[in-house]
Design a protein around this motif. Structure first.
Motif, short mmCIF file in Angstrom:
data_model
loop_
_atom_site.label_atom_id
_atom_site.label_comp_id
_atom_site.label_asym_id
_atom_site.label_seq_id
_atom_site.Cartn_x
_atom_site.Cartn_y
_atom_site.Cartn_z
N MET A 1 0.86 -1.18 0.00
CA MET A 1 0.00 0.00 0.00
C MET A 1 0.90 1.24 0.00
O MET A 1 1.91 1.27 0.70
CB MET A 1 -0.89 -0.03 1.24
N ASP A 85 -7.71 -2.75 8.34
CA ASP A 85 -8.82 -2.39 7.46
C ASP A 85 -9.91 -3.46 7.40
O ASP A 85 -10.73 -3.46 6.48
CB ASP A 85 -8.32 -2.05 6.05
N ARG A 102 -15.50 -1.20 2.50
CA ARG A 102 -14.28 -0.98 1.73
C ARG A 102 -14.15 0.49 1.36
O ARG A 102 -13.06 1.07 1.41
CB ARG A 102 -14.28 -1.84 0.46
N ASP A 106 -11.17 2.99 2.50
CA ASP A 106 -10.35 3.71 1.51
C ASP A 106 -10.38 5.21 1.75
O ASP A 106 -9.35 5.89 1.65
CB ASP A 106 -10.85 3.40 0.10
N GLU A 107 -11.56 5.74 2.05
CA GLU A 107 -11.69 7.17 2.31
C GLU A 107 -10.84 7.59 3.50
O GLU A 107 -10.11 8.60 3.45
CB GLU A 107 -13.15 7.51 2.56
N GLY A 110 -7.06 7.39 2.96
CA GLY A 110 -6.62 8.55 2.19
C GLY A 110 -6.49 9.79 3.06
O GLY A 110 -5.53 10.56 2.93
#
Length: 417
Positions: A1, A85, A102, A106-107, A110
């Motif tokens: 990642m 996660d 998911r 991801d949000e 970020g």
């Protein structure tokens, strides 16, 4: 990642000393052993459902300063961090908000990357999501079963069984002993287990403290096919596998907030020792919790001060770092809404002092030495800040040396960049 762009660390004259650190496991300040000039660090990452509050920032800043101290001492570093996660809190928040888990993860990952970059944090060399390593984790659980260190507990709502780590057998068959990391009595351990994701009262367990290794698939929950059947991993085994894969056994420092001492770091160490025959880490270093409005800052309580919101409202990242660095990393303290203003005034005073013309300026080389000595003494940033208050109030004979030292060791810009 992927991680984020690293900050620039100015080169300084000479070198500092490797820092002594308080080791939770021994309850002493000591030098973690560093082999062949290389130090390794694993810090437990966020569960990405509401990132990043000031408690997170204080934790990652402490280990950012540790990395800076090691590098200033000429020590090569390798830094690994995970992202949890897949876990119950993430699934619960996704269900409450009607967002796919998911997409929520991801949000928030970020946003976390952005916060860390804006704060000038050194990024990990290995930044690993648990969902990237499900296969490796399930294989580790299978090995624990084969070694007689895991057992099954029927799960009425699932077609399979949940798998648990057998702490009594681990104490009999491995070098690990309950309390190796957490210096607590058993009653407190059972209380903390119930508060921090454990299930000490679950029927069918051989011992109340036995931690979950693998959760069998339930309807409506994410699941993965694996060496131990469909399901998803428990919390502690995730970090055991990722840390060992990225850093090897007996790495230098395992770090995190003090709320991770038990059960998370205790059982992460237990699993790793059972799998490799080696200790997980030489030292366990923990950051004190940050409170707000009379309580520990936590997502469940909702009393969060979010880094992104402070920065979006115009907070200088250097001022925010100073607000956190004003407290020793091991202390428990309360964030006040005035703290950022106090830090901003200090930063303004330092920047003004850097250009002050003085008839009797402070010796910049001596200031650098003071900063290095305090850093080597268990990352004593409050003493570092006091030394800079004194020197910059007086004026310094070599502003470039002091500005570079503050940037390299504290990540604070005195040029406003």
């Amino acid at each position: 990642m992927r991680t984020w762009t690293p900050p620039v660390l100015p080169a300084l004259t000479g070198a500092g000393d490797a820092p002594r650190l308080f080791n939770t496991a021994t309850e002493r300040i000591e030098h973690p052993p560093i082999a062949e000039g290389r130090a390794t660090l694993y810090v437990c990452g966020i569960t990405p459902y509401d990132a990043t509050h000031l408690g997170h920032a204080a934790t990652y800043l402490a280990f950012d300063v540790l990395l800076r101290a090691w590098r200033d001492a000429g020590i090569e570093t390798r830094y690994a961090q995970n992202i949890t996660d897949i876990d119950d809190p993430l699934l619960e928040r996704a269900g409450q908000t009607g967002v796919d888990w998911r997409a929520l993860a991801d949000e928030q990952i970020g946003l976390y990357r952005s916060d860390m970059h804006r704060l000038g944090m050194i990024p990990p060399d290995s930044f690993v999501a648990v969902t990237e390593r499900i296969g490796e984790i399930s294989e580790a659980v299978r090995r624990l079963l084969d070694l007689g260190l895991a057992y099954s507990v029927p799960a009425a709502e699932s077609k399979g069984d949940d798998l648990y780590f057998d702490t009594l057998e681990a104490e009999r068959l491995t070098q690990w002993r309950l309390g190796d990391v957490a210096p607590y009595d058993r009653a407190l351990m059972e209380l903390l287990s119930a508060e921090r994701g454990g299930d000490p009262e679950r029927p069918g367990k051989r011992s109340p403290l036995d931690p979950l290794l693998w959760r069998a698939a339930r309807a409506g929950e994410p699941e993965w096919d694996s060496a131990v059947g469909p399901g998803r991993p428990g919390w502690h085994i995730e970090c055991s596998v990722i840390a060992a894969a990225e850093l090897g056994s007996a790495f230098t420092v395992q770090g995190g907030g003090s709320d991770l001492i038990f059960p998370h770091h205790e059982f992460t160490a237990a699993h790793a020792t059972a799998l490799s025959g080696m200790p997980l880490a030489h030292a366990y270093c923990h950051v004190g919790l940050v409170g707000y409005q009379g309580h520990k800052m936590s997502k469940s309580r909702g009393n969060l001060v979010l880094v992104s919101e402070l920065l979006d409202r115009g907070a200088d990242p250097s001022a925010l770092r100073l607000a956190l660095l004003a407290h020793h990393y091991r202390s428990e303290w309360e964030w006040l809404d005035s703290d950022l203003d106090t830090a901003r005034r200090r930063l303004d005073a330092w920047r003004a002092g850097l250009t002050r013309v003085s008839a009797d300026p402070a010796d910049s080389v001596a200031v650098l030495q003071q900063l290095r000595q305090s850093l080597a003494n268990d990352l004593d940033t409050p003493v570092m800040l006091a030394a800079l208050d004194s020197a910059l109030d007086r004026g310094v004979d070599d502003p470039e040396t002091v500005a570079a030292a503050v940037q390299a060791l504290l990540g604070v810009s005195l040029t406003g960049d």
